[in-house]
Design a protein around this motif. Structure first.
Motif, PDB file in Angstrom:
ATOM      1  N   TRP A 159       0.826  -1.213   0.000  1.00  0.00           N
ATOM      2  CA  TRP A 159       0.000   0.000   0.000  1.00  0.00           C
ATOM      3  C   TRP A 159       0.857   1.258   0.000  1.00  0.00           C
ATOM      4  CZ3 TRP A 159      -4.731  -0.270  -1.606  1.00  0.00           C
ATOM      5  CH2 TRP A 159      -5.390  -1.510  -1.529  1.00  0.00           C
ATOM      6  N   GLN A 160       2.050   1.168   0.552  1.00  0.00           N
ATOM      7  CA  GLN A 160       2.975   2.304   0.483  1.00  0.00           C
ATOM      8  C   GLN A 160       3.482   2.481  -0.955  1.00  0.00           C
ATOM      9  OE1 GLN A 160       3.002  -0.113   2.728  1.00  0.00           O
ATOM     10  NE2 GLN A 160       2.843   0.858   4.732  1.00  0.00           N
ATOM     11  N   PHE A 161       3.749   1.359  -1.637  1.00  0.00           N
ATOM     12  CA  PHE A 161       4.150   1.413  -3.043  1.00  0.00           C
ATOM     13  C   PHE A 161       2.996   1.940  -3.885  1.00  0.00           C
ATOM     14  CE2 PHE A 161       4.544  -0.196  -7.328  1.00  0.00           C
ATOM     15  CZ  PHE A 161       5.891  -0.102  -7.610  1.00  0.00           C
ATOM     16  N   HIS A 162       1.797   1.474  -3.612  1.00  0.00           N
ATOM     17  CA  HIS A 162       0.574   1.916  -4.287  1.00  0.00           C
ATOM     18  C   HIS A 162       0.434   3.442  -4.193  1.00  0.00           C
ATOM     19  CE1 HIS A 162      -3.813   2.826  -4.003  1.00  0.00           C
ATOM     20  NE2 HIS A 162      -4.003   1.842  -4.842  1.00  0.00           N
ATOM     21  N   LYS A 163       0.636   3.976  -3.000  1.00  0.00           N
ATOM     22  CA  LYS A 163       0.520   5.428  -2.798  1.00  0.00           C
ATOM     23  C   LYS A 163       1.578   6.181  -3.590  1.00  0.00           C
ATOM     24  CE  LYS A 163       0.411   8.973   0.831  1.00  0.00           C
ATOM     25  NZ  LYS A 163       0.481   9.225   2.298  1.00  0.00           N
ATOM     26  N   ALA A 164       2.806   5.676  -3.576  1.00  0.00           N
ATOM     27  CA  ALA A 164       3.893   6.344  -4.296  1.00  0.00           C
ATOM     28  C   ALA A 164       3.672   6.280  -5.802  1.00  0.00           C
ATOM     29  CB  ALA A 164       5.233   5.708  -3.929  1.00  0.00           C
ATOM     30  N   ALA A 165       3.219   5.135  -6.314  1.00  0.00           N
ATOM     31  CA  ALA A 165       3.026   4.959  -7.748  1.00  0.00           C
ATOM     32  C   ALA A 165       1.845   5.753  -8.279  1.00  0.00           C
ATOM     33  CB  ALA A 165       2.846   3.479  -8.066  1.00  0.00           C
ATOM     34  N   ALA A 181      12.573   0.874  -8.753  1.00  0.00           N
ATOM     35  CA  ALA A 181      13.439   0.758  -7.571  1.00  0.00           C
ATOM     36  C   ALA A 181      13.316   1.999  -6.693  1.00  0.00           C
ATOM     37  CB  ALA A 181      14.885   0.549  -7.999  1.00  0.00           C
ATOM     38  N   ALA A 182      13.202   3.166  -7.343  1.00  0.00           N
ATOM     39  CA  ALA A 182      13.046   4.421  -6.590  1.00  0.00           C
ATOM     40  C   ALA A 182      11.713   4.442  -5.852  1.00  0.00           C
ATOM     41  CB  ALA A 182      13.152   5.611  -7.541  1.00  0.00           C
ATOM     42  N   LEU A 183      10.672   3.942  -6.499  1.00  0.00           N
ATOM     43  CA  LEU A 183       9.357   3.888  -5.853  1.00  0.00           C
ATOM     44  C   LEU A 183       9.384   2.927  -4.664  1.00  0.00           C
ATOM     45  CD1 LEU A 183       7.001   3.859  -8.975  1.00  0.00           C
ATOM     46  CD2 LEU A 183       7.195   5.683  -7.277  1.00  0.00           C
ATOM     47  N   ALA A 184      10.081   1.802  -4.823  1.00  0.00           N
ATOM     48  CA  ALA A 184      10.197   0.847  -3.724  1.00  0.00           C
ATOM     49  C   ALA A 184      10.925   1.471  -2.545  1.00  0.00           C
ATOM     50  CB  ALA A 184      10.930  -0.407  -4.205  1.00  0.00           C
ATOM     51  N   GLN A 185      11.979   2.234  -2.838  1.00  0.00           N
ATOM     52  CA  GLN A 185      12.719   2.912  -1.778  1.00  0.00           C
ATOM     53  C   GLN A 185      11.835   3.942  -1.090  1.00  0.00           C
ATOM     54  OE1 GLN A 185      16.345   4.790  -3.112  1.00  0.00           O
ATOM     55  NE2 GLN A 185      17.247   4.729  -1.074  1.00  0.00           N
ATOM     56  N   GLU A 186      11.060   4.690  -1.901  1.00  0.00           N
ATOM     57  CA  GLU A 186      10.127   5.675  -1.336  1.00  0.00           C
ATOM     58  C   GLU A 186       9.080   5.004  -0.467  1.00  0.00           C
ATOM     59  OE1 GLU A 186       6.854   8.968  -2.976  1.00  0.00           O
ATOM     60  OE2 GLU A 186       8.381   8.165  -4.333  1.00  0.00           O
ATOM     61  N   ALA A 187       8.688   3.787  -0.855  1.00  0.00           N
ATOM     62  CA  ALA A 187       7.663   3.047  -0.109  1.00  0.00           C
ATOM     63  C   ALA A 187       8.210   2.376   1.140  1.00  0.00           C
ATOM     64  CB  ALA A 187       7.036   1.992  -1.018  1.00  0.00           C
ATOM     65  N   GLY A 188       9.518   2.439   1.320  1.00  0.00           N
ATOM     66  CA  GLY A 188      10.116   1.845   2.514  1.00  0.00           C
ATOM     67  C   GLY A 188      10.296   0.344   2.438  1.00  0.00           C
ATOM     68  N   VAL A 189      10.403  -0.199   1.222  1.00  0.00           N
ATOM     69  CA  VAL A 189      10.678  -1.630   1.080  1.00  0.00           C
ATOM     70  C   VAL A 189      12.054  -1.902   1.680  1.00  0.00           C
ATOM     71  CG1 VAL A 189      11.049  -3.511  -0.554  1.00  0.00           C
ATOM     72  CG2 VAL A 189       9.227  -1.837  -0.973  1.00  0.00           C
ATOM     73  N   PRO A 190      12.172  -2.766   2.687  1.00  0.00           N
ATOM     74  CA  PRO A 190      13.443  -2.907   3.414  1.00  0.00           C
ATOM     75  C   PRO A 190      14.568  -3.571   2.635  1.00  0.00           C
ATOM     76  CG  PRO A 190      11.795  -4.439   4.261  1.00  0.00           C
ATOM     77  CD  PRO A 190      11.081  -3.521   3.323  1.00  0.00           C
ATOM     78  N   ASP A 191      14.244  -4.587   1.831  1.00  0.00           N
ATOM     79  CA  ASP A 191      15.286  -5.331   1.117  1.00  0.00           C
ATOM     80  C   ASP A 191      15.121  -5.089  -0.381  1.00  0.00           C
ATOM     81  OD1 ASP A 191      16.990  -7.188  -0.065  1.00  0.00           O
ATOM     82  OD2 ASP A 191      16.567  -8.763   1.400  1.00  0.00           O
ATOM     83  N   LEU A 192      15.860  -4.123  -0.911  1.00  0.00           N
ATOM     84  CA  LEU A 192      15.690  -3.747  -2.316  1.00  0.00           C
ATOM     85  C   LEU A 192      16.228  -4.809  -3.270  1.00  0.00           C
ATOM     86  CD1 LEU A 192      16.513   0.081  -2.185  1.00  0.00           C
ATOM     87  CD2 LEU A 192      14.268  -1.031  -2.299  1.00  0.00           C
ATOM     88  N   ALA A 193      17.252  -5.546  -2.842  1.00  0.00           N
ATOM     89  CA  ALA A 193      17.779  -6.623  -3.684  1.00  0.00           C
ATOM     90  C   ALA A 193      16.726  -7.713  -3.843  1.00  0.00           C
ATOM     91  CB  ALA A 193      19.056  -7.194  -3.073  1.00  0.00           C
TER      92      ALA A 193
END
Length: 261
Positions: A159-165, A181-193
Motif C-alpha cells: 500500500w505504500q508502493f501503491h501510494k507512491a506509484a 526501484a526508486a518507488l520501492a525505496q520511497e515506499a520503505g521496502v526494506p530489502d531492495l535486492a
C-alpha cells in the motif's frame, strides 16, 4: 461533482494473454450478466460525452440492497488474512475488489481522491475490506509495475508502493527498472535486492496473470473496475456510487443468518 471515467486503451499493448483467449469456456449466468454490465459501463465511461453526462449507470444503487448484486461474484473475494495486497479485516462484511493498472490516470484519481475516504470511513471501522487485483492493460511498463507492486507486497509494503506509484505526476515518469526501484525505496521496502529479484520472478508473473484472468472472466475491458460484494461498478465513479454500494452491501450482510452453533 464531476464524474470521472474509466481508462480503456484503444490499442492495448499488454503482453498478457488477450481477453478472448483467457475467458473460461463456460461461465455461470451471473458472471455472464456481470460481464455484459461491465462491458456496457466501460463503453459508457469512455465514449465522448458532454460535461453534464453521467457515467454512473452501472453503479446506481436501488433501495433494494440486493438489486444489481450477483451472489456468484461474491466468491471472487479471497478473504486471505495473509494477502499483502489487501487492506482491512478478512472477515469484514463487505469486500471491494479493485481491478486496476498503475498507468491508468483514472485509477490514480480513485486512489488519491476516493480510496482514502473509504479507508477512513469503512475499512478503519471494520466494515470494508479492499482487495487489489493487478490488471495491467497498457503494455510492458504496466506489467512491470504490477509485478513490482506484488514484490513490494511480499515485504508488507504494497500500500505504500501503491501510494507512491499513484502520486500526482508519478505515472508520467514511467515505470522503468530504475524508477520502480526508486518507488520501492520511497515506499520503505526494506530489502531492495529481494524486491528486484521478486519483481522479475516467475511467482510475480503468475500472481499478476491470476489477477488478469479473474478480471477478464468478468468481462472487464477498462480500468478501474470494481466488485462490491457481487455488485459490478465500472470506472472511477463519484464517491456516492461507492458509499451507496457499500452501505447497501453492509445492510444486506447484516440480514444474513450467522453460522449455526
Amino acid at each position: 461533482m464531476s464524474t470521472s471515467k474509466s481508462h480503456s486503451p484503444s490499442q492495448p499493448k499488454s503482453t498478457s494473454t488477450p481477453p478472448s483467449k483467457s475467458k473460461p469456456i463456460m461461465i455461470i449466468g451471473g458472471v455472464v450478466l456481470a460481464a455484459t454490465l461491465l462491458g456496457v459501463a466501460s463503453y459508457a465511461t469512455t465514449k465522448p460525452s458532454s460535461p453534464s453526462a453521467s457515467s454512473g449507470a452501472a453503479a446506481e444503487v436501488s433501495a433494494d440492497p440486493s438489486a444489481g448484486v450477483y451472489p456468484e461474484l461474491e466468491a471472487y473475494a479471497r478473504r486471505d488474512a495473509a494477502d499483502g495486497l489487501a487492506l482491512g479485516r478478512a472477515d469484514a462484511p463487505v469486500v471491494l475488489i479493485e481491478y486496476a493498472d498503475f498507468k491508468c490516470g483514472y485509477c490514480g484519481k480513485f486512489a488519491r481522491d476516493t480510496e482514502p475516504v473509504l479507508v477512513k470511513r469503512y475499512v478503519d471501522a471494520g466494515t470494508l475490506r479492499i482487495e487489489w487485483r493487478n490488471f495491467p492493460i497498457f503494455g510492458e511498463e504496466s506489467e512491470a509495475a504490477a509485478r513490482a507492486s506484488w514484490a513490494a507486497g511480499q515485504q508488507g509494503r504494497f500500500w505504500q508502493f501503491h501510494k507512491a506509484a499513484y502520486a500526482q505526476g508519478a505515472k508520467e515518469k514511467g515505470f522503468g527498472k530504475e524508477r520502480l526501484a526508486a518507488l520501492a525505496q520511497e515506499a520503505g521496502v526494506p530489502d531492495l535486492a529481494r524486491f528486484t529479484r521478486d519483481t522479475d520472478s516467475a511467482a510475480a508473473r503468475a500472481a499478476v496473470s491470476k489477477d488478469q484472468e479473474q478480471g477478464y472472466s468478468l468481462g472487464a475491458t477498462s480500468t478501474p473496475s470494481f466488485l462490491v460484494n457481487g455488485r459490478p461498478i465500472a470506472g472511477a465513479q463519484p464517491m456516492e456510487a461507492f458509499t451507496e454500494a457499500i452501505d447497501a452491501a453492509a445492510r444486506a450482510a447484516a440480514k444474513k443468518p450467522g453460522p449455526k452453533a
